[in-house]
Write an enzyme that holds these catalytic residues in place. Structure first.
Site, PDB file in Angstrom:
ATOM      1  N   GLU A  22       0.981  -1.850   0.842  1.00  0.00           N
ATOM      2  CA  GLU A  22      -0.445  -0.423  -0.203  1.00  0.00           C
ATOM      3  C   GLU A  22       0.996   1.182  -0.350  1.00  0.00           C
ATOM      4  O   GLU A  22       0.528   1.948  -0.747  1.00  0.00           O
ATOM      5  CB  GLU A  22      -1.262   0.157   1.218  1.00  0.00           C
ATOM      6  CG  GLU A  22      -1.978  -1.361   1.071  1.00  0.00           C
ATOM      7  CD  GLU A  22      -1.390  -2.247   1.607  1.00  0.00           C
ATOM      8  OE1 GLU A  22      -2.026  -3.005   2.804  1.00  0.00           O
ATOM      9  OE2 GLU A  22       0.134  -2.531   2.200  1.00  0.00           O
ATOM     10  N   CYS A  73      -2.490  -4.072   7.287  1.00  0.00           N
ATOM     11  CA  CYS A  73      -2.109  -4.621   8.580  1.00  0.00           C
ATOM     12  C   CYS A  73      -2.638  -3.311   9.077  1.00  0.00           C
ATOM     13  O   CYS A  73      -3.252  -1.820   9.501  1.00  0.00           O
ATOM     14  CB  CYS A  73      -0.574  -4.865   8.637  1.00  0.00           C
ATOM     15  SG  CYS A  73       0.253  -3.272   8.117  1.00  0.00           S
ATOM     16  N   CYS A  82      -0.584  -0.151   7.535  1.00  0.00           N
ATOM     17  CA  CYS A  82      -0.830   0.150   6.456  1.00  0.00           C
ATOM     18  C   CYS A  82      -2.819   0.955   6.503  1.00  0.00           C
ATOM     19  O   CYS A  82      -3.553   1.302   5.823  1.00  0.00           O
ATOM     20  CB  CYS A  82      -0.998  -0.984   5.385  1.00  0.00           C
ATOM     21  SG  CYS A  82       0.621  -0.860   4.017  1.00  0.00           S
ATOM     22  N   ALA A 136      13.878 -37.094  -7.397  1.00  0.00           N
ATOM     23  CA  ALA A 136      13.980 -37.026  -8.874  1.00  0.00           C
ATOM     24  C   ALA A 136      13.702 -38.478  -8.642  1.00  0.00           C
ATOM     25  O   ALA A 136      14.320 -39.083  -7.496  1.00  0.00           O
ATOM     26  CB  ALA A 136      15.127 -36.899  -9.151  1.00  0.00           C
ATOM     27  N   ARG A 170      14.318 -24.009  -4.910  1.00  0.00           N
ATOM     28  CA  ARG A 170      15.069 -23.701  -3.590  1.00  0.00           C
ATOM     29  C   ARG A 170      15.484 -22.266  -3.026  1.00  0.00           C
ATOM     30  O   ARG A 170      14.821 -21.208  -2.107  1.00  0.00           O
ATOM     31  CB  ARG A 170      16.639 -23.650  -3.715  1.00  0.00           C
ATOM     32  CG  ARG A 170      16.759 -25.228  -3.638  1.00  0.00           C
ATOM     33  CD  ARG A 170      18.576 -25.382  -3.787  1.00  0.00           C
ATOM     34  NE  ARG A 170      18.840 -26.984  -3.671  1.00  0.00           N
ATOM     35  CZ  ARG A 170      19.818 -27.577  -4.360  1.00  0.00           C
ATOM     36  NH1 ARG A 170      21.250 -26.950  -4.161  1.00  0.00           N
ATOM     37  NH2 ARG A 170      20.061 -29.207  -4.169  1.00  0.00           N
ATOM     38  N   THR A 172      21.920 -38.533   2.905  1.00  0.00           N
ATOM     39  CA  THR A 172      21.619 -38.280   2.010  1.00  0.00           C
ATOM     40  C   THR A 172      23.415 -37.070   2.273  1.00  0.00           C
ATOM     41  O   THR A 172      24.035 -36.829   0.936  1.00  0.00           O
ATOM     42  CB  THR A 172      20.883 -36.623   1.572  1.00  0.00           C
ATOM     43  OG1 THR A 172      19.716 -38.173   1.142  1.00  0.00           O
ATOM     44  CG2 THR A 172      21.309 -35.857   0.605  1.00  0.00           C
ATOM     45  N   ASP A 175      26.008 -37.789  -0.221  1.00  0.00           N
ATOM     46  CA  ASP A 175      26.180 -36.779  -1.533  1.00  0.00           C
ATOM     47  C   ASP A 175      27.177 -35.741  -1.328  1.00  0.00           C
ATOM     48  O   ASP A 175      27.379 -34.724  -2.525  1.00  0.00           O
ATOM     49  CB  ASP A 175      24.758 -36.505  -1.984  1.00  0.00           C
ATOM     50  CG  ASP A 175      24.056 -37.317  -2.769  1.00  0.00           C
ATOM     51  OD1 ASP A 175      24.076 -38.720  -2.614  1.00  0.00           O
ATOM     52  OD2 ASP A 175      22.498 -37.232  -3.115  1.00  0.00           O
ATOM     53  N   GLU A 212      14.366 -32.232   1.026  1.00  0.00           N
ATOM     54  CA  GLU A 212      15.274 -33.135  -0.854  1.00  0.00           C
ATOM     55  C   GLU A 212      16.142 -34.073   0.123  1.00  0.00           C
ATOM     56  O   GLU A 212      16.615 -34.492  -0.635  1.00  0.00           O
ATOM     57  CB  GLU A 212      16.242 -31.960  -1.351  1.00  0.00           C
ATOM     58  CG  GLU A 212      16.067 -31.071  -1.782  1.00  0.00           C
ATOM     59  CD  GLU A 212      16.666 -30.419  -3.370  1.00  0.00           C
ATOM     60  OE1 GLU A 212      17.621 -30.493  -3.428  1.00  0.00           O
ATOM     61  OE2 GLU A 212      16.363 -29.004  -3.471  1.00  0.00           O
ATOM     62  N   THR A 253      13.730 -40.141   4.909  1.00  0.00           N
ATOM     63  CA  THR A 253      13.182 -38.807   5.275  1.00  0.00           C
ATOM     64  C   THR A 253      12.474 -38.319   5.203  1.00  0.00           C
ATOM     65  O   THR A 253      11.877 -37.957   5.384  1.00  0.00           O
ATOM     66  CB  THR A 253      14.654 -37.724   5.162  1.00  0.00           C
ATOM     67  OG1 THR A 253      15.915 -37.480   5.803  1.00  0.00           O
ATOM     68  CG2 THR A 253      13.871 -36.225   5.409  1.00  0.00           C
TER      69      THR A 253
END
Length: 349
Positions: free
Chosen positions: A53, A80, A89, A159, A189, A201, A205, A287, A292
């Site tokens: 606003e 608000c 606002c 994936a 992300r 993971t 990885d 991810e 998990t």
């Protein structure tokens, strides 16, 4: 009414421009209309900065400012009524003597919910509510989930191969999706406040979990590592950005890494999500590996699933990918040579 919908859709277009920069605040757009002519536009551009606003009214040209009191203000979320990072606002609208405000949806935040509308009405402002309300709530589904359910909005992502395997037989790091899908994941992300994986993971990885292929802010990294198995030289601890390690052994802060000790006699995910709520983390992209992700699925702590499936890679005797239950297909599209499936819980409105 048709004109109201057109102007509110413009508010939603503007609001979307703040994606990835306003959290934990909501996405909000505002449009000021005089005699079927837009004389001001604005959106919430970044957390801690001016609200939609404020930017909308500031954008009005000097020669049009005389028309402000006789204009209609369209805003995609209830103005608000409290002092936060910026003044209310609703007070700004009243000071500018705007006679009518059209609001897409109420704000679920306890300090605002209905109070902004009430303040406007008490000042004699005509308020119309629920114009494109469903679209506005969808756009701010993270914000609504956070305030209504007192936990972050949770997106489970993985994936899988053509034969629905999430990893090779020997768990060797394998590129399942192609470059376009990879870039899409980096965009995802950048849109969320945090990203989460488990210890397995992290060890196999050694990911950095940063945003590298698109412009955007690195999410906070969350690691579930109950027994602190992840080595100290892991990239999670050295790459740019903050990391929170949820474990059963210690509380400690060292540079950009914080270890949070959880209680062994209470559910791990509930403690983790409570801590994220306390930190105002409104969304998490999970991810992690199958263990998990299964943990979140079984606990029912998820709001969206994004499944990337290769159309060419076959992993013989690979580890089975998670299989969502009580889920309905929400969207399906191609990302290069990979297919993306988006699911929502069956119970979602």
């Amino acid at each position: 009414m048709k004109q109201d919908q057109i102007y509110m859709k413009r508010c939603l277009q503007l609001a979307a421009l703040g994606a990835g920069r306003v959290a934990p605040n909501p996405l909000v757009g505002a449009v000021l209309v005089y005699n079927n002519r837009i004389i001001g536009e604005g959106y919430h551009e970044a957390y801690g900065n001016a609200h939609a606003e404020v930017n909308c009214l500031a954008s009005v040209k000097p020669e049009d400012r005389v028309y402000i009191p006789d204009s209609t203000l369209y805003v995609s979320l209830e103005p608000c009524a409290h002092f936060g990072k910026t003044p209310p606002c609703a007070d700004l609208i009243i000071r500018n003597a705007i006679k009518k405000v059209v609001v897409a949806t109420r704000d679920p935040f306890d300090q605002v919910n209905g109070k902004g509308i009430e303040k406007l009405k008490n000042a004699g402002v005509e308020v119309e509510l629920d114009v494109e309300g469903a679209a506005a709530r969808e756009q701010n589904r993270r914000f609504f989930t956070f305030h209504l359910n007192k936990r972050p909005y949770i997106i489970l992502k993985w994936a899988e191969s053509l034969n629905q395997a999430i990893a090779a037989k020997d768990k060797a790091r394998t590129a399942i999706s192609g470059p376009l899908a990879g870039r899409l994941v980096h965009q995802w992300r950048a849109e969320e406040m945090a990203i989460l994986i488990g210890a397995t993971t992290a060890i196999s990885d050694d990911p950095s979990l940063t945003v590298r292929w698109v412009n955007g802010k690195n999410p906070v990294r969350l690691l579930i590592d109950p027994q602190l198995r992840v080595p100290e030289n892991a990239r999670l601890f050295s790459e740019p950005g903050n990391t929170i390690v949820y474990n059963f052994l210690k509380n400690q802060v060292e540079n950009q890494v914080e270890w949070v000790q959880l209680k062994t006699d209470q559910p791990l995910l509930e403690q983790l999500l409570t801590d994220c709520y306390r930190r105002s983390i409104i969304s998490i992209l999970v991810e992690g590996g199958s263990l998990t992700i299964d943990r979140f699925l079984k606990a029912g702590y998820w709001n969206e699933i994004r499944q990337i499936r290769s159309t060419s890679l076959y992993l013989d005797q690979g580890y089975p990918a998670p299989r969502p239950e009580h889920a309905v297909l929400h969207a399906r599209y191609m990302a290069g040579e990979d297919e993306v499936f988006v699911y929502r819980p069956v119970s979602s409105p």
